[in-house]
Scaffold this active site. Structure first.
Site, PDB file in Angstrom:
ATOM      1  N   SER A 126      -8.254   1.382  -9.250  1.00  0.00           N
ATOM      2  CA  SER A 126      -8.977   2.498  -8.637  1.00  0.00           C
ATOM      3  C   SER A 126     -10.047   3.042  -9.576  1.00  0.00           C
ATOM      4  O   SER A 126      -9.883   3.009 -10.795  1.00  0.00           O
ATOM      5  CB  SER A 126      -7.989   3.628  -8.302  1.00  0.00           C
ATOM      6  OG  SER A 126      -8.680   4.813  -7.961  1.00  0.00           O
ATOM      7  N   TYR A 152      -1.097   9.588 -10.456  1.00  0.00           N
ATOM      8  CA  TYR A 152      -1.492   8.408  -9.661  1.00  0.00           C
ATOM      9  C   TYR A 152      -2.547   7.606 -10.431  1.00  0.00           C
ATOM     10  O   TYR A 152      -2.375   6.413 -10.665  1.00  0.00           O
ATOM     11  CB  TYR A 152      -2.033   8.837  -8.292  1.00  0.00           C
ATOM     12  CG  TYR A 152      -2.919   7.779  -7.672  1.00  0.00           C
ATOM     13  CD1 TYR A 152      -4.305   7.881  -7.740  1.00  0.00           C
ATOM     14  CD2 TYR A 152      -2.361   6.658  -7.078  1.00  0.00           C
ATOM     15  CE1 TYR A 152      -5.113   6.884  -7.221  1.00  0.00           C
ATOM     16  CE2 TYR A 152      -3.170   5.659  -6.547  1.00  0.00           C
ATOM     17  CZ  TYR A 152      -4.555   5.787  -6.633  1.00  0.00           C
ATOM     18  OH  TYR A 152      -5.356   4.792  -6.122  1.00  0.00           O
ATOM     19  N   LYS A 156      -2.550   3.700 -12.480  1.00  0.00           N
ATOM     20  CA  LYS A 156      -3.523   2.600 -12.289  1.00  0.00           C
ATOM     21  C   LYS A 156      -4.057   2.146 -13.650  1.00  0.00           C
ATOM     22  O   LYS A 156      -4.163   0.954 -13.928  1.00  0.00           O
ATOM     23  CB  LYS A 156      -4.670   3.039 -11.377  1.00  0.00           C
ATOM     24  CG  LYS A 156      -4.260   3.296  -9.936  1.00  0.00           C
ATOM     25  CD  LYS A 156      -3.707   2.036  -9.272  1.00  0.00           C
ATOM     26  CE  LYS A 156      -3.412   2.255  -7.809  1.00  0.00           C
ATOM     27  NZ  LYS A 156      -2.832   1.059  -7.158  1.00  0.00           N
TER      28      LYS A 156
HETATM   29  C1  WQD Z   1     -14.069  13.062  -1.813  1.00  0.00           C
HETATM   30  C2  WQD Z   1     -15.019  14.242  -1.904  1.00  0.00           C
HETATM   31  C3  WQD Z   1     -13.962  16.274  -2.604  1.00  0.00           C
HETATM   32  C4  WQD Z   1     -11.490  16.730   1.021  1.00  0.00           C
HETATM   33  C5  WQD Z   1      -9.462  10.006  -3.977  1.00  0.00           C
HETATM   34  C6  WQD Z   1      -8.501   9.478  -4.971  1.00  0.00           C
HETATM   35  C7  WQD Z   1      -8.938   8.129  -5.444  1.00  0.00           C
HETATM   36  C8  WQD Z   1      -9.195   7.201  -4.293  1.00  0.00           C
HETATM   37  C9  WQD Z   1     -10.126   7.815  -3.267  1.00  0.00           C
HETATM   38  C10 WQD Z   1      -7.398   5.602  -4.017  1.00  0.00           C
HETATM   39  C11 WQD Z   1     -14.781  15.111  -3.151  1.00  0.00           C
HETATM   40  C12 WQD Z   1     -14.494  16.405  -1.179  1.00  0.00           C
HETATM   41  C13 WQD Z   1     -12.376  16.240   0.066  1.00  0.00           C
HETATM   42  C14 WQD Z   1     -11.792  17.940   1.686  1.00  0.00           C
HETATM   43  C15 WQD Z   1     -13.838  18.123   0.436  1.00  0.00           C
HETATM   44  N1  WQD Z   1      -7.962   6.805  -3.699  1.00  0.00           N
HETATM   45  N2  WQD Z   1     -13.522  16.931  -0.216  1.00  0.00           N
HETATM   46  N3  WQD Z   1     -12.953  18.599   1.373  1.00  0.00           N
HETATM   47  O1  WQD Z   1     -11.011  12.696  -4.716  1.00  0.00           O
HETATM   48  O2  WQD Z   1     -13.002  11.086  -4.614  1.00  0.00           O
HETATM   49  O3  WQD Z   1     -10.717  10.177  -4.593  1.00  0.00           O
HETATM   50  O4  WQD Z   1      -9.587   9.085  -2.913  1.00  0.00           O
HETATM   51  O5  WQD Z   1      -7.784   4.813  -4.826  1.00  0.00           O
HETATM   52  O6  WQD Z   1      -7.909   7.633  -6.246  1.00  0.00           O
HETATM   53  O7  WQD Z   1      -8.494  10.355  -6.070  1.00  0.00           O
HETATM   54  O8  WQD Z   1     -11.560  11.413  -2.606  1.00  0.00           O
HETATM   55  O9  WQD Z   1     -11.733  12.021  -0.241  1.00  0.00           O
HETATM   56  O10 WQD Z   1     -10.257  13.444  -1.764  1.00  0.00           O
HETATM   57  O11 WQD Z   1     -12.743  13.569  -1.978  1.00  0.00           O
HETATM   58  O12 WQD Z   1     -14.888  18.742   0.177  1.00  0.00           O
HETATM   59  O13 WQD Z   1     -11.031  18.450   2.564  1.00  0.00           O
HETATM   60  O14 WQD Z   1     -14.796  15.078  -0.783  1.00  0.00           O
HETATM   61  O15 WQD Z   1     -14.194  17.474  -3.347  1.00  0.00           O
HETATM   62  O16 WQD Z   1     -16.041  15.583  -3.596  1.00  0.00           O
HETATM   63  P1  WQD Z   1     -11.627  11.446  -4.208  1.00  0.00           P
HETATM   64  P2  WQD Z   1     -11.499  12.633  -1.586  1.00  0.00           P
END
Ligand code: WQD
Length: 339
Positions: A126, A152, A156
């Protein structure tokens, strides 16, 4: 033709990878305990492909069961290891469970591979291994493992280090760690897609639930980041592209240990995702801005040059394609769930 044992093959990435393997003329076997997969997932793979993939429904750490399954259905040339726990927030609350499942399943699988003389492993890593680094686009030779904010992501990174050491000790092993950026989208059939249990953490499933009326509005975690519109920027890769990247890695079986980014290299903000999803669904998607989510970084997207050079692979689909396919899945999936 590559014969592949696909752990976690009933899950979101796994089911799309199983289909991509079949489409490329390869022969997958599935091991999955269905702890984070829809029970109908395997039958839907058969419905889409017309192929009933042999599946063993167990925890990957059950070495005797996995070995017996390989005895019966093998031999296999490669393992694609996707089975594992992946909810960032849950990992903070249950660290022991995450270390036990994610690292334990990998060590068990390495023992089974040795017993069955399987030398080719593709591992689901990841982009979280890049931690708090703001040196973007992230390249594979960057320092990793610093400032990872959750167990998590730490599992990885630890598993990548284990695989590096195991590969150094056995020159026959060919191990590729694929560093996913943000997987989104769904199969164009609309029959499989992301189907998170409970309230999702990730952005696109939340936007999808607002679009389908299950949630009132998207909460945008901060609009004061140093980005074009102040919201967080990520690299959203269509799950179909991600699946094809796994097929290519299993086919290439690169020698030694290689870490490779699977991303688009195209940065997109939270508001970009909301806008593109609204356009795909023909809806205005309401949102409100709240404070930043602890642990979030401002910007993360991939340097995709290594994947192109060593796998001859690059993402072909856009964020708009992913929103369109996810919306079709939301609409079709709702009908399937009612059936
Ligand atoms: C994306 C953006 C949030 C939810 C995670 C895991 C990573 C990978 C992918 C597996 C950020 C913003 C989110 C919401 C928001 N998984 N957001 N409101 O954190 O980049 O990565 O998923 O491999 O390991 O950590 O993904 O979709 O949570 O967030 O504003 O309700 O959307 O702040 O900028 P992230 P995410």
């Amino acid at each position: 033709m590559v014969r592949v044992l696909l752990t976690g093959g009933a899950g979101f990435i796994g089911s799309h990878t199983a289909l991509a393997l079949l489409e490329a003329g390869h022969s997958p076997l599935i091991v999955d305990d269905l702890s984070n997969a829809h029970p109908d997932s395997i039958s839907r793979i058969a419905q889409i492909s017309g192929v009933a993939i042999p599946a063993l429904i167990v925890d990957v750490r059950d070495e005797a069961a996995v070995s017996g399954f390989l005895q019966e259905h093998g031999p296999v040339d490669a393992v694609i290891h996707l089975a594992g726990l992946k909810a960032v927030g849950e990992s903070v609350a249950q660290p022991e469970r995450y270390y036990d499942v994610n690292i334990g399943s990998t060590l068990a699988l390495l023992r089974v591979m040795k017993k069955h003389e399987i030398h080719n492993l593709v591992f689901s890593s990841s982009a979280t291994v890049y931690g708090a680094s703001e040196n973007v686009p992230h390249a594979e030779d960057a320092h990793v493992g610093h400032g990872i904010s959750n167990p998590y992501g730490k599992t990885k990174h630890m598993i990548e280090e284990i695989l590096r050491d195991v590969s150094a000790a056995d020159e026959q092993l060919r191990i590729t760690a694929l560093r996913y950026f943000n997987p989104v989208g769904a199969h164009p059939s609309g029959l499989i897609g992301e189907d998170p249990r409970g309230v999702p953490n990730n952005l696109m499933p939340i936007v999808a639930r607002v679009a389908s009326g299950a949630l009132d509005s998207v909460v945008v975690f901060g609009d004061d980041y140093p980005t074009s519109d102040g919201t967080g920027v990520r690299d959203y890769i269509h799950v179909q592209d991600l699946a094809q990247g796994h097929v290519r890695a299993a086919e290439r079986a690169l020698p030694g240990f290689e870490a490779i980014n699977l991303g688009t290299g195209v940065p997109a903000s939270v508001l970009d995702v909301i806008r593109e999803y609204g356009a795909a669904a023909g809806l205005n998607i309401p949102y409100r801005v709240a404070k930043r989510r602890p642990g979030d970084i401002a910007v993360s997207y991939a340097d995709v040059s290594k994947a192109r050079a060593v796998l001859d692979w690059q993402a072909k689909r856009t964020l708009a394609d992913a929103c369109r396919d996810d919306w079709a899945w939301q609409q079709n999936g709702a009908k399937l769930r009612q059936a």
